[in-house]
Design a protein around this motif. Structure first.
Motif, PDB file in Angstrom:
ATOM      1  N   ALA A 175       0.729  -1.223   0.023  1.00  0.00           N
ATOM      2  CA  ALA A 175       0.122  -0.036  -0.045  1.00  0.00           C
ATOM      3  C   ALA A 175       0.849   1.337   0.019  1.00  0.00           C
ATOM      4  CB  ALA A 175      -0.877  -0.071   1.209  1.00  0.00           C
ATOM      5  N   THR A 176       0.438   2.320  -0.483  1.00  0.00           N
ATOM      6  CA  THR A 176       1.128   3.427  -0.452  1.00  0.00           C
ATOM      7  C   THR A 176       0.509   4.772   0.308  1.00  0.00           C
ATOM      8  OG1 THR A 176       1.809   2.944  -2.654  1.00  0.00           O
ATOM      9  CG2 THR A 176       1.921   5.389  -2.106  1.00  0.00           C
ATOM     10  N   TYR A 177       1.232   5.324   0.806  1.00  0.00           N
ATOM     11  CA  TYR A 177       0.726   6.473   1.911  1.00  0.00           C
ATOM     12  C   TYR A 177       1.357   7.817   1.358  1.00  0.00           C
ATOM     13  CZ  TYR A 177      -1.107   3.015   5.060  1.00  0.00           C
ATOM     14  OH  TYR A 177      -2.050   2.208   5.398  1.00  0.00           O
ATOM     15  N   VAL A 178       0.909   9.026   1.914  1.00  0.00           N
ATOM     16  CA  VAL A 178       1.650  10.365   1.758  1.00  0.00           C
ATOM     17  C   VAL A 178       1.333  10.940   3.158  1.00  0.00           C
ATOM     18  CG1 VAL A 178       0.877  10.797  -0.586  1.00  0.00           C
ATOM     19  CG2 VAL A 178      -0.656  11.540   1.074  1.00  0.00           C
ATOM     20  N   ASP A 179       2.585  11.512   3.539  1.00  0.00           N
ATOM     21  CA  ASP A 179       2.618  12.131   4.893  1.00  0.00           C
ATOM     22  C   ASP A 179       1.562  13.351   5.039  1.00  0.00           C
ATOM     23  OD1 ASP A 179       3.902  14.128   3.375  1.00  0.00           O
ATOM     24  OD2 ASP A 179       4.749  14.975   4.914  1.00  0.00           O
ATOM     25  N   LEU A 208      22.281  -5.391   4.232  1.00  0.00           N
ATOM     26  CA  LEU A 208      21.913  -4.092   4.740  1.00  0.00           C
ATOM     27  C   LEU A 208      22.279  -2.920   3.868  1.00  0.00           C
ATOM     28  CD1 LEU A 208      23.161  -4.152   8.703  1.00  0.00           C
ATOM     29  CD2 LEU A 208      20.969  -4.647   7.735  1.00  0.00           C
ATOM     30  N   ASP A 209      21.248  -2.910   3.030  1.00  0.00           N
ATOM     31  CA  ASP A 209      21.718  -1.975   1.527  1.00  0.00           C
ATOM     32  C   ASP A 209      20.319  -1.244   1.514  1.00  0.00           C
ATOM     33  OD1 ASP A 209      22.090  -0.657  -0.748  1.00  0.00           O
ATOM     34  OD2 ASP A 209      22.939  -2.634  -1.707  1.00  0.00           O
ATOM     35  N   ASP A 210      20.460   0.056   1.889  1.00  0.00           N
ATOM     36  CA  ASP A 210      19.205   0.654   1.812  1.00  0.00           C
ATOM     37  C   ASP A 210      18.742   1.422   0.411  1.00  0.00           C
ATOM     38  OD1 ASP A 210      21.038   2.622   1.152  1.00  0.00           O
ATOM     39  OD2 ASP A 210      20.604   4.277   2.665  1.00  0.00           O
ATOM     40  N   ARG A 211      19.631   0.705  -0.899  1.00  0.00           N
ATOM     41  CA  ARG A 211      19.064   1.179  -2.186  1.00  0.00           C
ATOM     42  C   ARG A 211      18.086   0.031  -2.532  1.00  0.00           C
ATOM     43  NH1 ARG A 211      24.974   1.430  -4.387  1.00  0.00           N
ATOM     44  NH2 ARG A 211      24.946  -0.445  -3.032  1.00  0.00           N
ATOM     45  N   VAL A 212      18.045  -1.060  -1.884  1.00  0.00           N
ATOM     46  CA  VAL A 212      17.325  -2.135  -2.428  1.00  0.00           C
ATOM     47  C   VAL A 212      15.954  -2.708  -1.507  1.00  0.00           C
ATOM     48  CG1 VAL A 212      18.672  -2.969  -3.947  1.00  0.00           C
ATOM     49  CG2 VAL A 212      18.855  -3.935  -1.600  1.00  0.00           C
ATOM     50  N   GLY A 213      14.937  -3.099  -1.907  1.00  0.00           N
ATOM     51  CA  GLY A 213      13.793  -3.374  -0.916  1.00  0.00           C
ATOM     52  C   GLY A 213      12.628  -3.741  -1.774  1.00  0.00           C
ATOM     53  N   VAL A 214      11.660  -3.204  -1.218  1.00  0.00           N
ATOM     54  CA  VAL A 214      10.170  -3.262  -1.730  1.00  0.00           C
ATOM     55  C   VAL A 214      10.209  -2.224  -3.153  1.00  0.00           C
ATOM     56  CG1 VAL A 214       9.288  -1.434  -0.291  1.00  0.00           C
ATOM     57  CG2 VAL A 214       7.660  -3.346  -1.326  1.00  0.00           C
ATOM     58  N   LEU A 215       9.429  -2.612  -4.225  1.00  0.00           N
ATOM     59  CA  LEU A 215       9.292  -1.819  -5.181  1.00  0.00           C
ATOM     60  C   LEU A 215       8.101  -0.744  -4.877  1.00  0.00           C
ATOM     61  CD1 LEU A 215       9.700  -4.392  -8.195  1.00  0.00           C
ATOM     62  CD2 LEU A 215      11.529  -3.044  -6.999  1.00  0.00           C
ATOM     63  N   PRO A 216       8.254   0.525  -5.342  1.00  0.00           N
ATOM     64  CA  PRO A 216       7.061   1.394  -5.008  1.00  0.00           C
ATOM     65  C   PRO A 216       5.966   1.143  -6.075  1.00  0.00           C
ATOM     66  CG  PRO A 216       8.945   2.488  -6.411  1.00  0.00           C
ATOM     67  CD  PRO A 216       9.369   0.993  -5.972  1.00  0.00           C
ATOM     68  N   VAL A 217       4.820   1.483  -5.442  1.00  0.00           N
ATOM     69  CA  VAL A 217       3.622   1.406  -5.981  1.00  0.00           C
ATOM     70  C   VAL A 217       2.859   2.893  -6.091  1.00  0.00           C
ATOM     71  CG1 VAL A 217       1.227   0.392  -6.375  1.00  0.00           C
ATOM     72  CG2 VAL A 217       3.008  -0.809  -4.914  1.00  0.00           C
ATOM     73  N   ALA A 218       2.741   3.389  -7.404  1.00  0.00           N
ATOM     74  CA  ALA A 218       2.280   4.566  -7.767  1.00  0.00           C
ATOM     75  C   ALA A 218       0.650   4.560  -8.312  1.00  0.00           C
ATOM     76  CB  ALA A 218       3.095   5.410  -8.777  1.00  0.00           C
ATOM     77  N   PHE A 219       0.010   5.226  -7.726  1.00  0.00           N
ATOM     78  CA  PHE A 219      -1.427   5.410  -8.291  1.00  0.00           C
ATOM     79  C   PHE A 219      -1.598   6.821  -9.230  1.00  0.00           C
ATOM     80  CE2 PHE A 219      -1.368   2.912  -4.560  1.00  0.00           C
ATOM     81  CZ  PHE A 219      -2.167   1.694  -4.680  1.00  0.00           C
ATOM     82  N   PRO A 220      -1.854   6.335 -10.431  1.00  0.00           N
ATOM     83  CA  PRO A 220      -2.241   7.789 -11.562  1.00  0.00           C
ATOM     84  C   PRO A 220      -3.108   8.491 -10.847  1.00  0.00           C
ATOM     85  CG  PRO A 220      -2.111   5.555 -12.643  1.00  0.00           C
ATOM     86  CD  PRO A 220      -2.199   5.035 -11.071  1.00  0.00           C
ATOM     87  N   GLY A 221      -3.121   9.753 -10.820  1.00  0.00           N
ATOM     88  CA  GLY A 221      -4.052  11.024 -10.583  1.00  0.00           C
ATOM     89  C   GLY A 221      -3.829  11.022  -9.223  1.00  0.00           C
ATOM     90  N   THR A 222      -2.926  10.685  -8.832  1.00  0.00           N
ATOM     91  CA  THR A 222      -2.956  10.956  -7.208  1.00  0.00           C
ATOM     92  C   THR A 222      -1.545  11.659  -7.082  1.00  0.00           C
ATOM     93  OG1 THR A 222      -1.826   8.879  -6.413  1.00  0.00           O
ATOM     94  CG2 THR A 222      -4.107   9.205  -6.548  1.00  0.00           C
ATOM     95  N   LEU A 223      -1.038  12.064  -5.734  1.00  0.00           N
ATOM     96  CA  LEU A 223      -0.007  12.779  -5.411  1.00  0.00           C
ATOM     97  C   LEU A 223       1.256  11.703  -5.615  1.00  0.00           C
ATOM     98  CD1 LEU A 223      -0.657  14.769  -2.488  1.00  0.00           C
ATOM     99  CD2 LEU A 223      -0.128  15.596  -4.585  1.00  0.00           C
ATOM    100  N   THR A 224       0.685  10.288  -5.746  1.00  0.00           N
ATOM    101  CA  THR A 224       2.089   9.191  -5.703  1.00  0.00           C
ATOM    102  C   THR A 224       2.341   8.961  -7.066  1.00  0.00           C
ATOM    103  OG1 THR A 224       0.469   7.471  -5.693  1.00  0.00           O
ATOM    104  CG2 THR A 224       0.866   8.446  -3.636  1.00  0.00           C
ATOM    105  N   GLU A 225       1.677   9.572  -8.104  1.00  0.00           N
ATOM    106  CA  GLU A 225       1.963   9.137  -9.596  1.00  0.00           C
ATOM    107  C   GLU A 225       3.250   9.242 -10.172  1.00  0.00           C
ATOM    108  OE1 GLU A 225      -0.709  11.123 -12.106  1.00  0.00           O
ATOM    109  OE2 GLU A 225       0.241  13.295 -11.317  1.00  0.00           O
TER     110      GLU A 225
END
Length: 300
Positions: A175-179, A208-225
């Motif tokens: 899931a994706t959130y905004v602050d 311990l590599d902060d460059r890899v992990g979960v892939l981001p999920v963007a939702f078109p038409g929102t602040l996350t796109e």
């Protein structure tokens, strides 16, 4: 002396009127046997014999009937005893009693392990999640959207996917959130494992590599796109029960990691907020449930 002839002209076997020699008993062949059939018994004596025979048969029948009744009664008593013992054992097994420590722990583990399925998606990812902002002020991140359930290997970077698959990762929820200020965007991913031991093995092997992990999920038409792979600033994870909760964050304006100075990446409030949100969701999932004191509820 001449033998006499019969009227038919044939000589007789013997002379005179004496017995014929062809009958060894010396009796004339035409005579009937003197053996007579025994007359049937009649009278009071015969009736007494018949009564005694009937009485004996009756006594034998009564004896057989008593034996049959005794066997039947024994079978009934034995069956009743077996049923009674079984009922008593079943009652002792199913009656309410206090839970042992092992049973309490097992109850907690099973309850936590099934939450990702038992809870709705909005239960795993609440609409609002509390986090600490500047000067440790309490703020709330707002959920923008929930991604479809995905295979573990397709929801993380390849280096992480190899470890997850090795230990039997079941699925990935994201899931994706905004602050609260609408400046940052965060994607939280929940990797589900069969048990806590498998998850603990994964945390020991992840780099311990902060460059890899979960892939981001963007939702078109929102602040996350505009939130994509290049926009991830940092990534991390935290273990909770059979779950490994990943989090990553970036800027709403779409700036990339390469465009942000390293010191800003390390000291920006973005990453503390991302970690706080991930920790909150991990806490919800692994929060120990209330254990009933007895096997059948609250009454032992």
């Amino acid at each position: 002396m001449r033998a006499r002839r019969s009227s038919s002209g044939l000589p007789r076997a013997g002379g005179g009127d004496g017995p014929r020699r062809d009958n060894p008993l010396g009796a004339a062949a035409s005579r009937r046997s003197r053996v007579r059939a025994w007359p049937p018994a009649t009278g009071p004596k015969a009736a007494a014999v018949k009564e005694r025979a009937e009485a004996a048969a009756l006594r034998q029948g009564v004896r057989y009937r008593r034996i049959f009744r005794a066997l039947l009664a024994g079978i009934i008593v034995l069956s009743a005893g077996i049923v009674l013992i079984g009922t008593a054992g079943l009652f002792a097994e199913t009656r309410s009693r206090p839970l042992t420590v092992a049973e309490q722990n097992r109850y907690k583990q099973e309850e936590i392990a099934r939450r990702w399925q038992a809870w709705p998606a909005t239960g795993v990812f609440p609409e609002e999640v509390k986090y600490l902002g500047l000067e440790r002020a309490t703020q709330y991140a707002r959920r923008v959207g929930i991604a479809p359930e995905a295979e573990c290997g397709k929801a993380v970077d390849q280096a992480v996917a190899a470890v997850l698959n090795e230990y039997g990762c079941v699925t990935m929820l994201r899931a994706t959130y905004v602050d609260q200020t609408a400046s940052f965007v965060f994607t939280v991913g929940v990797a589900v494992f069969g048990d806590e031991a498998a998850r603990a093995s994964v945390t020991e092997e992840l780099a311990l590599d902060d460059r890899v992990g979960v892939l981001p999920v963007a939702f078109p038409g929102t602040l996350t796109e505009r939130f994509g792979l290049e926009q991830r600033q940092r990534t991390g994870w935290v273990g909770a029960g059979p779950y490994l909760v990943f989090s990553t964050g970036g800027y709403v304006d779409g700036r990339t990691r390469a465009a942000v100075p390293p010191e800003e990446i390390l000291h920006s409030e973005l990453w503390p907020a991302a970690k706080s949100i991930g920790n909150q969701i991990a806490y919800f999932l692994a929060d120990p449930p209330t254990v009933p004191p007895c096997t059948q509820g609250n009454v032992c």
